[in-house]
Design an enzyme around this catalytic site. Structure first.
Site, PDB file in Angstrom:
ATOM      1  N   GLU A  41       0.850  -1.188   0.000  1.00  0.00           N
ATOM      2  CA  GLU A  41       0.000   0.000   0.000  1.00  0.00           C
ATOM      3  C   GLU A  41       0.891   1.245   0.000  1.00  0.00           C
ATOM      4  O   GLU A  41       1.960   1.272   0.583  1.00  0.00           O
ATOM      5  CB  GLU A  41      -0.876  -0.008   1.261  1.00  0.00           C
ATOM      6  CG  GLU A  41      -1.814   1.185   1.365  1.00  0.00           C
ATOM      7  CD  GLU A  41      -2.615   1.214   2.659  1.00  0.00           C
ATOM      8  OE1 GLU A  41      -3.693   1.809   2.655  1.00  0.00           O
ATOM      9  OE2 GLU A  41      -2.147   0.629   3.668  1.00  0.00           O
ATOM     10  N   LYS A 113      -9.644   1.545  -2.477  1.00  0.00           N
ATOM     11  CA  LYS A 113      -9.824   1.019  -1.119  1.00  0.00           C
ATOM     12  C   LYS A 113     -11.204   1.388  -0.573  1.00  0.00           C
ATOM     13  O   LYS A 113     -11.610   2.561  -0.603  1.00  0.00           O
ATOM     14  CB  LYS A 113      -8.723   1.579  -0.214  1.00  0.00           C
ATOM     15  CG  LYS A 113      -8.709   1.045   1.213  1.00  0.00           C
ATOM     16  CD  LYS A 113      -7.517   1.647   1.962  1.00  0.00           C
ATOM     17  CE  LYS A 113      -7.414   1.138   3.385  1.00  0.00           C
ATOM     18  NZ  LYS A 113      -6.231   1.721   4.074  1.00  0.00           N
ATOM     19  N   CYS A 154      -5.075  -3.281   2.752  1.00  0.00           N
ATOM     20  CA  CYS A 154      -4.804  -3.028   4.165  1.00  0.00           C
ATOM     21  C   CYS A 154      -6.020  -3.159   5.080  1.00  0.00           C
ATOM     22  O   CYS A 154      -6.425  -4.271   5.402  1.00  0.00           O
ATOM     23  CB  CYS A 154      -4.149  -1.648   4.317  1.00  0.00           C
ATOM     24  SG  CYS A 154      -3.259  -1.420   5.889  1.00  0.00           S
TER      25      CYS A 154
END
Length: 271
Positions: A41, A113, A154
């Site tokens: 990330e 995300k 993440c």
């Protein structure tokens, strides 16, 4: 068997330096026989000072790191799953976007995300990702040299619905690139990575940021590859950046799914 590479990196506040680090890693990965390399990330910029970092956050077509990856992928003939880049989106807020690049330098898939890291930790660390980043809305998969790849980033790892959706799409491999904090990594990183692999009966590939960064933060590292049974095939530790390798075996996916067909046995539950 398909050989993959993971870049564990200590990204900083200079995109030019980060681009060079990724290009060098791609060369090492290609020379090591990898068909695809995974990065963490925020591979292009890791800067908690948003005022300072804003000047380096540009639209996708202007991003130096992405341009470097695309050119190097074409030169070396290697795929790259960029864990994420901070990019300007359509509105006021930025996007935290994974980008999959094929071995000709073409963009195959994009994933923004979904879950924003808005937390106050007991260590005193406070993060409000949603203040600057717009969450995505869609699950994304793509066909790659390792089979069907599902994309996540993440903090998504804490939301099983993401991985249930990827499991329903029969992903062979799921990418979970990260810049995990040290306290949360020590508590939950290995547990969550193994759980997501078992739930989806898929390989999990988690390239991670590691060490002390130029913006003052520290990240947990321990880039991992976990097989569909939950066995850890690679753990790069929490100290040093570098390139690691692992093998993805389609036969192992089929073996686990035949032995424990949880995806096939899943039932709808009424509310």
């Amino acid at each position: 068997m398909t050989r993959i590479a993971l870049l564990q990196m200590t990204a900083g506040i200079d995109p030019h330096e980060n681009a060079a680090t990724i290009a060098d890693a791609m060369t090492e990965a290609a020379e090591g026989g990898a068909r695809i390399m995974f990065t963490p990330e925020m591979s292009g910029l890791l800067d908690r000072d948003r005022a300072r970092g804003a000047g380096n956050i540009v639209p996708e077509e202007e991003n130096e790191v992405l341009a470097t990856v695309r050119a190097t992928a074409d030169l070396l003939g290697i795929w790259v799953a960029i864990g994420s880049l901070a990019l300007k989106g359509d509105g006021e807020r930025w996007v935290n976007r994974s980008i999959l690049v094929d071995d000709t330098g073409s963009i195959v898939a994009r994933y923004d995300k979904i879950h924003m890291f808005d937390v106050d930790l007991a260590s005193g660390e406070s993060w409000r990702e949603s203040n600057a980043y717009k969450p995505g809305k869609k699950i994304v998969t793509a066909e790659t040299p390792v089979g069907k790849l599902g994309l996540s980033i993440c903090y998504d790892i804490r939301f099983p619905a993401v991985y249930e959706s990827l499991g329903r799409k029969s992903c062979d491999v799921i990418a979970i690139p990260a810049a995990f904090t040290v306290p949360t990594g020590e508590a939950h990183w290995h547990l969550l990575q193994r759980a997501r692999a078992v739930e989806a009966s898929a390989y999990v590939v988690a390239a991670a940021q590691v060490g002390k960064h130029a913006d003052g933060r520290s990240t947990y590292g321990h880039s991992m590859v976990v097989d569909p049974w939950g066995d850890v095939l690679l753990d790069m530790g929490g100290e040093q950046p570098g390139v690691g390798f692992a093998e993805i075996d389609p036969a192992r996916i089929a073996e686990v799914r035949a032995q424990l067909p949880s995806l096939a046995n899943r039932r709808e539950i009424a509310n």
